[in-house]
Design an enzyme around this catalytic site. Sequence first.
Site, PDB file in Angstrom:
ATOM      1  N   HIS A  22       0.830  -1.206   0.000  1.00  0.00           N
ATOM      2  CA  HIS A  22       0.000   0.000   0.000  1.00  0.00           C
ATOM      3  C   HIS A  22       0.867   1.260   0.000  1.00  0.00           C
ATOM      4  O   HIS A  22       0.401   2.343  -0.341  1.00  0.00           O
ATOM      5  CB  HIS A  22      -0.934  -0.012   1.207  1.00  0.00           C
ATOM      6  N   ASP A  46      -9.305  -9.069 -17.046  1.00  0.00           N
ATOM      7  CA  ASP A  46      -9.482 -10.211 -17.955  1.00  0.00           C
ATOM      8  C   ASP A  46      -8.121 -10.525 -18.588  1.00  0.00           C
ATOM      9  O   ASP A  46      -7.575  -9.710 -19.328  1.00  0.00           O
ATOM     10  CB  ASP A  46     -10.516  -9.804 -19.026  1.00  0.00           C
TER      11      ASP A  46
END
Length: 478
Positions: free
Chosen positions: A162, A383
């Site tokens: 992060h 995808d």
Amino acid sequence: MEIPGECEYRSEPVLVTPSQPTPRCSLYLSNLDDQRFLRFSIKYLYVFPAVAAVAADALRAALARALVDYYPLAGRLRPSDDDDAGAKLLVDCNAEGALFAEAFLPSLTAGDFLQGSAKPHKSWRKLLYRVDASSFFAVPPLVVQVTRLGCGGMVLCTAISHCLCDGIASANFLHAWARAAAAAHTSVADATVLHDRRALRPRCPPRVAFTHPEYTSGGGTGTHPSLLSQLLSQPLAPVSLTFTASHLLRLKTGCSPSLRCTSFEALAAHVWRAWVLSLGPPPAMRVKLLFSVNVRRRLKPELPWSYSGNAFVLGCAEATAGELVASGSSGGVRLVQEAKECIDDDYVRSMVDLLEERRGAKPDLAATLVISAWTRLGLEDIDFGKGRAAHMGPLTSEIYCVFLPVVADGYPDGVTVLVSVPQAAAESFEHHCCLLDEEPATPAMALVDNDHDDGNKKLQGSHPDLVVHQHGRHDILA
Ligand SMILES: COc1cc(/C=C/C(=O)SCCNC(=O)CCNC(=O)[C@H](O)C(C)(C)COP(=O)(O)OP(=O)(O)OC[C@H]2O[C@@H](n3cnc4c(N)ncnc43)[C@H](O)[C@@H]2OP(=O)(O)O)ccc1O
């Protein structure tokens, strides 16, 4: 859902390096990146059915190509001064590589994630390689595990530091990786990725112009134990609730015509109020809602969407528990809107300066619900060339509340709320979340998912949505 069995690792994890030469430099991290509370990784879990699974070799090769543009993720975090324990972090862009592990778990199928509630369970942690590191600095900023499943599907888990990326930046990286995999050997270089964080340098001298309640301790009244200590003293139970677009519309229209609001504002206020009602703090106790706000377009000049560092601050709504409950849904929404509205360029610069003056400052988490919206980041659209995931969400469940996009077909703009609450308050929290109009609704009005780790979904009522929802999940794999 508890995952049985253990992952088989047939080879040692490898370090994946960028496929072409990348800049060797020390990358400055801004004060928004270098915050104590961000020294952990965002852990995403993707479940791909057999038809959408991609060979691990192809994923590894595509990762090497994506790391050309996202080269800081192949570097290592370092203190800027080895002798100073409070030193600022930087990224040594040394192309050491991201850790890539390959595993096999025959006892698990992609369908297992879709039949139950898909609430994170501690057994899920085995789906991400545990780095046995001597220090925080030895952990690669990007760790990936691809787990092949018994059904031919795959689970992809990523841990992204992060300190390097916020939700938007991490989603951009995942998209770049997926594009590289889908394009196979074609170059998909993206010159727009912005790693330079100097636009967020503090002013000299720092000028803190706001009170920044997100970083001050206002929780508790002195006479009451803090909610946080109550929370921490009890076992937590993950709760997962899905709000369809029509549920969200009902929440929004509940506030109008006096107040126009967005789905996020309506849902955040609703969940915050349900959380407070279920925990039942004394009415005089001050309670807060913190939520991440993307500031790319709030800065002057704006930062592009492709900015690859942390460009979020925490919006803070605050009230006494009594006020929040009494003010109804519009009261909470107004507070959320005010918290959003005050975040402009001045506010962010003041926050950066505050973090310069108070290195190590942490958000005030006492009596606080923290919401992180993962909706509209495009995370569900990833995808790798053979189709989208059947499930996407966090690997672990924390006390932070995550708003997730609904992956199942037929639920456009639906939002799943995932949060861990004290076990004793879980049922009450679900109940209050189901009250969409401030009047008792039939429980089926929200897609309440309350399996209690026995894998059996207990349907509450017979609203058709529920049936469709369940079948929808099965349909994905059919
Ligand atoms: C403290 O401990 C922590 C915390 C953390 C946290 C880590 C992170 O959070 S990483 C960051 C991940 N999430 C974000 O950065 C949030 C990004 N989103 C925002 O900043 C949003 O602006 C918002 C603050 C969540 C508010 O959203 P909203 O009220 O919806 O306002 P708008 O986005 O302006 O939308 C209004 C309206 O516009 C239309 N719209 C917007 N986007 C889209 C879109 N993509 N598609 C279609 N339409 C869109 C839409 O009409 C919106 O209205 P609706 O009513 O229809 O919703 C980590 C660790 C810790 O310890």
